[in-house]
Scaffold this motif. Structure first.
Motif, short mmCIF file in Angstrom:
data_model
loop_
_atom_site.label_atom_id
_atom_site.label_comp_id
_atom_site.label_asym_id
_atom_site.label_seq_id
_atom_site.Cartn_x
_atom_site.Cartn_y
_atom_site.Cartn_z
N ALA A 221 0.84 -1.20 0.00
CA ALA A 221 0.00 0.00 0.00
C ALA A 221 0.87 1.25 0.00
CB ALA A 221 -0.92 -0.01 1.21
N ARG B 143 -2.33 5.74 1.14
CA ARG B 143 -3.37 4.76 1.43
C ARG B 143 -3.30 4.32 2.90
NH1 ARG B 143 -8.24 2.86 -0.34
NH2 ARG B 143 -8.53 0.82 0.55
N VAL B 144 -2.09 4.08 3.38
CA VAL B 144 -1.91 3.66 4.78
C VAL B 144 -2.43 4.75 5.72
CG1 VAL B 144 -0.19 3.12 6.55
CG2 VAL B 144 0.02 2.12 4.27
N ARG C 251 -4.66 7.08 5.05
CA ARG C 251 -6.11 7.17 4.92
C ARG C 251 -6.79 6.05 5.70
NH1 ARG C 251 -9.97 4.99 1.44
NH2 ARG C 251 -11.81 6.28 1.23
N ASP C 252 -6.25 4.83 5.60
CA ASP C 252 -6.82 3.70 6.33
C ASP C 252 -6.75 3.92 7.83
OD1 ASP C 252 -7.38 2.50 3.92
OD2 ASP C 252 -5.73 1.05 4.02
N ARG C 253 -5.63 4.47 8.30
CA ARG C 253 -5.49 4.76 9.73
C ARG C 253 -6.50 5.82 10.17
NH1 ARG C 253 1.08 4.73 10.13
NH2 ARG C 253 1.29 2.47 10.05
N GLN C 254 -6.71 6.79 9.30
CA GLN C 254 -7.68 7.84 9.59
C GLN C 254 -9.08 7.25 9.73
OE1 GLN C 254 -8.38 10.65 6.42
NE2 GLN C 254 -9.18 12.21 7.80
N VAL C 255 -9.43 6.34 8.82
CA VAL C 255 -10.74 5.70 8.86
C VAL C 255 -10.90 4.89 10.14
CG1 VAL C 255 -12.18 3.94 7.75
CG2 VAL C 255 -11.04 5.67 6.35
N VAL C 256 -9.89 4.12 10.50
CA VAL C 256 -9.96 3.32 11.73
C VAL C 256 -10.11 4.24 12.94
CG1 VAL C 256 -8.66 1.76 13.23
CG2 VAL C 256 -8.73 1.33 10.79
N ILE D 216 -14.32 11.46 6.11
CA ILE D 216 -13.34 10.63 5.41
C ILE D 216 -13.07 11.27 4.06
CG2 ILE D 216 -12.87 8.36 4.44
CD1 ILE D 216 -14.78 7.23 6.59
N ASP E 202 -11.72 11.21 0.33
CA ASP E 202 -11.52 10.20 -0.73
C ASP E 202 -10.22 10.36 -1.39
OD1 ASP E 202 -13.85 8.79 -0.31
OD2 ASP E 202 -15.01 10.21 -1.50
#
Length: 173
Positions: A99, A103-104, A106-111, A171, A173
């Motif tokens: 990733a 992307r990493v 963004r994923d951490r932000q979502v979690v 979030i 995009d």
């Protein structure tokens, strides 16, 4: 009992009845070319393995070898067909790599947003959500474990889903 102990005897029977054996193979594999291959393989097996065999009916034995090889070919072809991909150039397939840093992040932000939304909920709602979404338990199992009604479990999960959905606008995009 006719005992054939030499390769030439069984091989001679095979060669003498090749047309009939070819017909047996063709009925199973459906094409002349494949039937030829099967008959050739059968002859090689018979020629290699006939030295110590006692055969009562050499023609029946030859037919059985051809039949078994033809059926094996059909089974193998059927199995291989399930693994084939048509019209796909393997060299151009997009294989996911590691990733990207974006992307990493963004994923951490979502979690983080999901954790924030869940922390604002009651402990009972969080437990129901975790058991359902993370543990994979059914709503009926959760109701039994928590000692509450099935309808309540459904509402608790819906409440958690709504809280997470409300964070969607944060979030990027």
């Amino acid at each position: 009992m006719l005992s054939l102990t030499s390769e030439s005897s069984l091989g001679d029977v095979f060669v003498a009845n090749r047309a009939q054996l070819l017909h047996v193979a063709r009925r199973i594999v459906r094409t002349t070319d494949l039937a030829d291959d099967v008959v050739q393989d059968a002859y090689l097996r018979i020629a290699d393995g006939a030295c110590d065999r006692k055969v009562d009916k050499p023609m029946g034995y030859c037919c059985q070898v051809v039949r078994n090889l033809a059926l094996d070919h059909c089974r193998r072809q059927s199995l291989e067909a399930t693994y084939r991909t048509f019209d796909v150039d393997v060299e151009t397939l997009d294989v996911p790599g590691p990733a990207s840093p974006d992307r990493v992040m963004r994923d951490r932000q979502v979690v983080g947003l999901i954790e924030k939304a869940l922390s604002a909920l009651s402990p009972r709602t969080r437990v129901a959500f975790q058991l359902y979404r993370l543990e994979g338990l059914t709503q009926r199992d959760i109701a039994a474990q928590m000692g509450c009604a099935l309808g309540l479990v459904n509402r608790l999960i819906a409440e958690a889903d709504e809280a997470i959905g409300a964070m969607r606008h944060l979030i990027k995009d």
